[in-house]
Write a protein that holds these residues in place. Structure first.
Motif, PDB file in Angstrom:
ATOM      1  N   GLY A  21      66.053 -45.777   1.631  1.00 41.38           N
ATOM      2  CA  GLY A  21      65.137 -44.651   1.563  1.00 41.38           C
ATOM      3  C   GLY A  21      64.384 -44.468   2.866  1.00 41.38           C
ATOM      4  N   THR A  22      63.410 -43.568   2.834  1.00 39.65           N
ATOM      5  CA  THR A  22      62.609 -43.231   4.009  1.00 39.65           C
ATOM      6  C   THR A  22      61.136 -43.268   3.629  1.00 39.65           C
ATOM      7  OG1 THR A  22      64.382 -41.763   4.759  1.00 39.65           O
ATOM      8  CG2 THR A  22      62.227 -41.467   5.776  1.00 39.65           C
ATOM      9  N   VAL A  23      60.331 -43.874   4.475  1.00 38.67           N
ATOM     10  CA  VAL A  23      58.892 -43.947   4.230  1.00 38.67           C
ATOM     11  C   VAL A  23      58.299 -42.545   4.300  1.00 38.67           C
ATOM     12  CG1 VAL A  23      56.683 -44.816   5.124  1.00 38.67           C
ATOM     13  CG2 VAL A  23      58.712 -46.301   5.133  1.00 38.67           C
ATOM     14  N   THR A  24      57.512 -42.186   3.271  1.00 38.76           N
ATOM     15  CA  THR A  24      56.839 -40.877   3.260  1.00 38.76           C
ATOM     16  C   THR A  24      55.331 -41.010   3.396  1.00 38.76           C
ATOM     17  OG1 THR A  24      56.771 -40.877   0.840  1.00 38.76           O
ATOM     18  CG2 THR A  24      58.660 -39.780   1.889  1.00 38.76           C
ATOM     19  N   ALA A  25      54.801 -42.224   3.174  1.00 38.71           N
ATOM     20  CA  ALA A  25      53.358 -42.435   3.331  1.00 38.71           C
ATOM     21  C   ALA A  25      53.075 -43.924   3.431  1.00 38.71           C
ATOM     22  CB  ALA A  25      52.589 -41.831   2.160  1.00 38.71           C
ATOM     23  N   VAL A  26      52.074 -44.269   4.238  1.00 39.72           N
ATOM     24  CA  VAL A  26      51.581 -45.634   4.335  1.00 39.72           C
ATOM     25  C   VAL A  26      50.067 -45.565   4.179  1.00 39.72           C
ATOM     26  CG1 VAL A  26      51.369 -47.702   5.769  1.00 39.72           C
ATOM     27  CG2 VAL A  26      53.446 -46.297   5.923  1.00 39.72           C
ATOM     28  N   THR A  27      49.544 -46.289   3.197  1.00 37.02           N
ATOM     29  CA  THR A  27      48.102 -46.320   2.975  1.00 37.02           C
ATOM     30  C   THR A  27      47.628 -47.753   3.182  1.00 37.02           C
ATOM     31  OG1 THR A  27      48.341 -44.558   1.341  1.00 37.02           O
ATOM     32  CG2 THR A  27      46.249 -45.759   1.366  1.00 37.02           C
ATOM     33  N   PRO A  28      47.069 -48.042   4.359  1.00 34.19           N
ATOM     34  CA  PRO A  28      46.621 -49.414   4.628  1.00 34.19           C
ATOM     35  C   PRO A  28      45.277 -49.697   3.968  1.00 34.19           C
ATOM     36  CG  PRO A  28      46.296 -48.043   6.570  1.00 34.19           C
ATOM     37  CD  PRO A  28      46.928 -47.170   5.525  1.00 34.19           C
ATOM     38  N   GLY A  29      45.161 -50.905   3.449  1.00 33.51           N
ATOM     39  CA  GLY A  29      43.894 -51.389   2.926  1.00 33.51           C
ATOM     40  C   GLY A  29      43.463 -52.563   3.779  1.00 33.51           C
ATOM     41  N   GLU A  30      42.487 -53.311   3.297  1.00 34.32           N
ATOM     42  CA  GLU A  30      42.004 -54.458   4.069  1.00 34.32           C
ATOM     43  C   GLU A  30      43.071 -55.533   4.210  1.00 34.32           C
ATOM     44  OE1 GLU A  30      38.144 -56.727   3.644  1.00 34.32           O
ATOM     45  OE2 GLU A  30      37.588 -54.665   3.124  1.00 34.32           O
ATOM     46  N   SER A  60      55.942 -46.386   9.375  1.00 36.50           N
ATOM     47  CA  SER A  60      55.245 -45.112   9.500  1.00 36.50           C
ATOM     48  C   SER A  60      56.114 -44.056   8.828  1.00 36.50           C
ATOM     49  CB  SER A  60      55.003 -44.757  10.970  1.00 36.50           C
ATOM     50  OG  SER A  60      56.226 -44.614  11.660  1.00 36.50           O
ATOM     51  N   VAL A  61      55.563 -42.876   8.649  1.00 35.76           N
ATOM     52  CA  VAL A  61      56.318 -41.800   8.016  1.00 35.76           C
ATOM     53  C   VAL A  61      57.613 -41.580   8.800  1.00 35.76           C
ATOM     54  CG1 VAL A  61      56.306 -39.335   7.471  1.00 35.76           C
ATOM     55  CG2 VAL A  61      54.264 -40.723   7.050  1.00 35.76           C
ATOM     56  N   GLY A  62      58.726 -41.562   8.067  1.00 35.26           N
ATOM     57  CA  GLY A  62      60.028 -41.349   8.685  1.00 35.26           C
ATOM     58  C   GLY A  62      60.829 -42.622   8.925  1.00 35.26           C
ATOM     59  N   THR A  63      60.202 -43.789   8.783  1.00 38.13           N
ATOM     60  CA  THR A  63      60.917 -45.047   8.992  1.00 38.13           C
ATOM     61  C   THR A  63      61.964 -45.245   7.889  1.00 38.13           C
ATOM     62  OG1 THR A  63      58.953 -46.082   9.972  1.00 38.13           O
ATOM     63  CG2 THR A  63      60.680 -47.565   9.222  1.00 38.13           C
ATOM     64  N   ALA A  64      63.191 -45.558   8.297  1.00 37.96           N
ATOM     65  CA  ALA A  64      64.249 -45.868   7.337  1.00 37.96           C
ATOM     66  C   ALA A  64      64.052 -47.301   6.846  1.00 37.96           C
ATOM     67  CB  ALA A  64      65.619 -45.713   7.978  1.00 37.96           C
ATOM     68  N   VAL A  65      64.085 -47.487   5.528  1.00 39.90           N
ATOM     69  CA  VAL A  65      63.879 -48.805   4.937  1.00 39.90           C
ATOM     70  C   VAL A  65      64.867 -49.029   3.799  1.00 39.90           C
ATOM     71  CG1 VAL A  65      61.413 -48.947   5.510  1.00 39.90           C
ATOM     72  CG2 VAL A  65      62.119 -47.958   3.319  1.00 39.90           C
ATOM     73  N   ARG A  66      64.921 -50.274   3.364  1.00 37.76           N
ATOM     74  CA  ARG A  66      65.597 -50.631   2.125  1.00 37.76           C
ATOM     75  C   ARG A  66      64.538 -51.249   1.230  1.00 37.76           C
ATOM     76  NH1 ARG A  66      70.838 -50.277   1.367  1.00 37.76           N
ATOM     77  NH2 ARG A  66      72.141 -49.927   3.157  1.00 37.76           N
ATOM     78  N   ALA A  67      64.435 -50.734   0.029  1.00 41.81           N
ATOM     79  CA  ALA A  67      63.536 -51.312  -0.968  1.00 41.81           C
ATOM     80  C   ALA A  67      64.327 -52.394  -1.690  1.00 41.81           C
ATOM     81  CB  ALA A  67      63.066 -50.240  -1.938  1.00 41.81           C
ATOM     82  N   LEU A  68      63.783 -53.599  -1.702  1.00 45.39           N
ATOM     83  CA  LEU A  68      64.460 -54.746  -2.294  1.00 45.39           C
ATOM     84  C   LEU A  68      63.725 -55.183  -3.551  1.00 45.39           C
ATOM     85  CD1 LEU A  68      64.771 -56.745   1.044  1.00 45.39           C
ATOM     86  CD2 LEU A  68      66.479 -55.221   0.050  1.00 45.39           C
ATOM     87  N   VAL A  69      64.465 -55.333  -4.648  1.00 45.53           N
ATOM     88  CA  VAL A  69      63.863 -55.730  -5.919  1.00 45.53           C
ATOM     89  C   VAL A  69      64.803 -56.720  -6.606  1.00 45.53           C
ATOM     90  CG1 VAL A  69      62.982 -54.960  -8.153  1.00 45.53           C
ATOM     91  CG2 VAL A  69      62.836 -53.429  -6.181  1.00 45.53           C
ATOM     92  N   THR A 142      54.119 -54.294  -6.716  1.00 41.08           N
ATOM     93  CA  THR A 142      53.961 -55.589  -6.047  1.00 41.08           C
ATOM     94  C   THR A 142      55.255 -56.387  -6.029  1.00 41.08           C
ATOM     95  OG1 THR A 142      53.148 -56.506  -8.127  1.00 41.08           O
ATOM     96  CG2 THR A 142      51.489 -55.823  -6.504  1.00 41.08           C
ATOM     97  N   GLU A 143      56.276 -55.942  -6.761  1.00 43.89           N
ATOM     98  CA  GLU A 143      57.557 -56.636  -6.789  1.00 43.89           C
ATOM     99  C   GLU A 143      58.594 -55.966  -5.902  1.00 43.89           C
ATOM    100  OE1 GLU A 143      57.683 -59.518  -8.043  1.00 43.89           O
ATOM    101  OE2 GLU A 143      55.687 -59.342  -8.936  1.00 43.89           O
ATOM    102  N   VAL A 144      58.190 -54.968  -5.137  1.00 47.51           N
ATOM    103  CA  VAL A 144      59.091 -54.273  -4.211  1.00 47.51           C
ATOM    104  C   VAL A 144      58.830 -54.804  -2.805  1.00 47.51           C
ATOM    105  CG1 VAL A 144      59.798 -52.050  -3.244  1.00 47.51           C
ATOM    106  CG2 VAL A 144      59.098 -52.204  -5.653  1.00 47.51           C
ATOM    107  N   SER A 145      59.874 -55.335  -2.177  1.00 42.92           N
ATOM    108  CA  SER A 145      59.796 -55.741  -0.773  1.00 42.92           C
ATOM    109  C   SER A 145      60.500 -54.676   0.057  1.00 42.92           C
ATOM    110  CB  SER A 145      60.493 -57.093  -0.563  1.00 42.92           C
ATOM    111  OG  SER A 145      59.845 -58.105  -1.285  1.00 42.92           O
ATOM    112  N   LEU A 146      60.155 -54.601   1.330  1.00 46.19           N
ATOM    113  CA  LEU A 146      60.783 -53.613   2.206  1.00 46.19           C
ATOM    114  C   LEU A 146      61.413 -54.309   3.406  1.00 46.19           C
ATOM    115  CD1 LEU A 146      58.000 -50.874   2.234  1.00 46.19           C
ATOM    116  CD2 LEU A 146      60.114 -50.896   0.897  1.00 46.19           C
ATOM    117  N   ALA A 147      62.551 -53.758   3.834  1.00 48.19           N
ATOM    118  CA  ALA A 147      63.242 -54.237   5.028  1.00 48.19           C
ATOM    119  C   ALA A 147      63.589 -53.035   5.879  1.00 48.19           C
ATOM    120  CB  ALA A 147      64.493 -55.002   4.643  1.00 48.19           C
ATOM    121  N   THR A 148      63.533 -53.211   7.177  1.00 49.67           N
ATOM    122  CA  THR A 148      63.952 -52.168   8.102  1.00 49.67           C
ATOM    123  C   THR A 148      65.310 -52.540   8.666  1.00 49.67           C
ATOM    124  OG1 THR A 148      62.734 -53.228   9.892  1.00 49.67           O
ATOM    125  CG2 THR A 148      61.619 -51.449   8.721  1.00 49.67           C
ATOM    126  N   ALA A 149      65.986 -51.557   9.233  1.00 49.62           N
ATOM    127  CA  ALA A 149      67.335 -51.788   9.786  1.00 49.62           C
ATOM    128  C   ALA A 149      67.292 -52.639  11.031  1.00 49.62           C
ATOM    129  CB  ALA A 149      68.010 -50.468  10.098  1.00 49.62           C
TER     130      ALA A 149
END
Length: 149
Positions: A21-30, A60-69, A142-149
């Protein structure tokens, strides 16, 4: 110093569910960040990862990722899902069901991809699962990990 064998080589994983998939939003917290990913089939998936991980991956928005579960982190529902904090709800259809004495492996076709859920045989029986049954695959963010190419 020579790196160990395989260092820098593509990583093979035992995680069956790898959804591109592709990142559409990143909301950083502390300490944590939520990352919204648009899967190839058009569904949105939310991952809650550490802020450090999001920064290290350069998300960031537009980054290609793989969601791993992991398949053990996928739940299955056959009815309407309401009143749950689980963010990721992917409608699909059972395409394969393999049962053993205690556990069942359920393959679910979701738009543009496929997921595997490992649940108890008793749960599969109680839900009346069989090939062709419509279901909703549920995954906590919280059970979804992300990997980039």
């Amino acid at each position: 110093m020579t790196p160990p064998p395989g260092y820098g080589a593509p990583m093979s994983l035992s995680i069956r569910n790898q959804l591109p998939g592709t990142v559409t939003a990143v909301t950083p917290g502390e300490a944590m960040a939520t990352v919204r990913v648009r899967l190839l089939g058009g569904q949105d998936l939310t991952a809650a990862i550490t802020r450090d991980a999001a920064d290290d991956l350069g998300l960031s928005v537009g980054t290609a990722v793989r969601a791993l579960v992991k398949s053990t982190e996928v739940s299955v529902a056959t009815g309407r899902v309401e009143g749950l904090s689980i963010r990721n709800r992917l409608p699909g259809t059972v395409t394969a069901l393999t049962t053993g004495d205690a556990m069942a492996s359920v393959r679910v076709a979701v738009e543009g991809s496929e997921l595997t859920a490992v649940i108890t045989k008793e749960a599969a029986d109680d839900l009346g699962l069989s090939v062709g049954v419509p279901v909703v695959a549920l995954v906590k963010s919280t059970e979804v990990s992300l990997a980039t190419a």
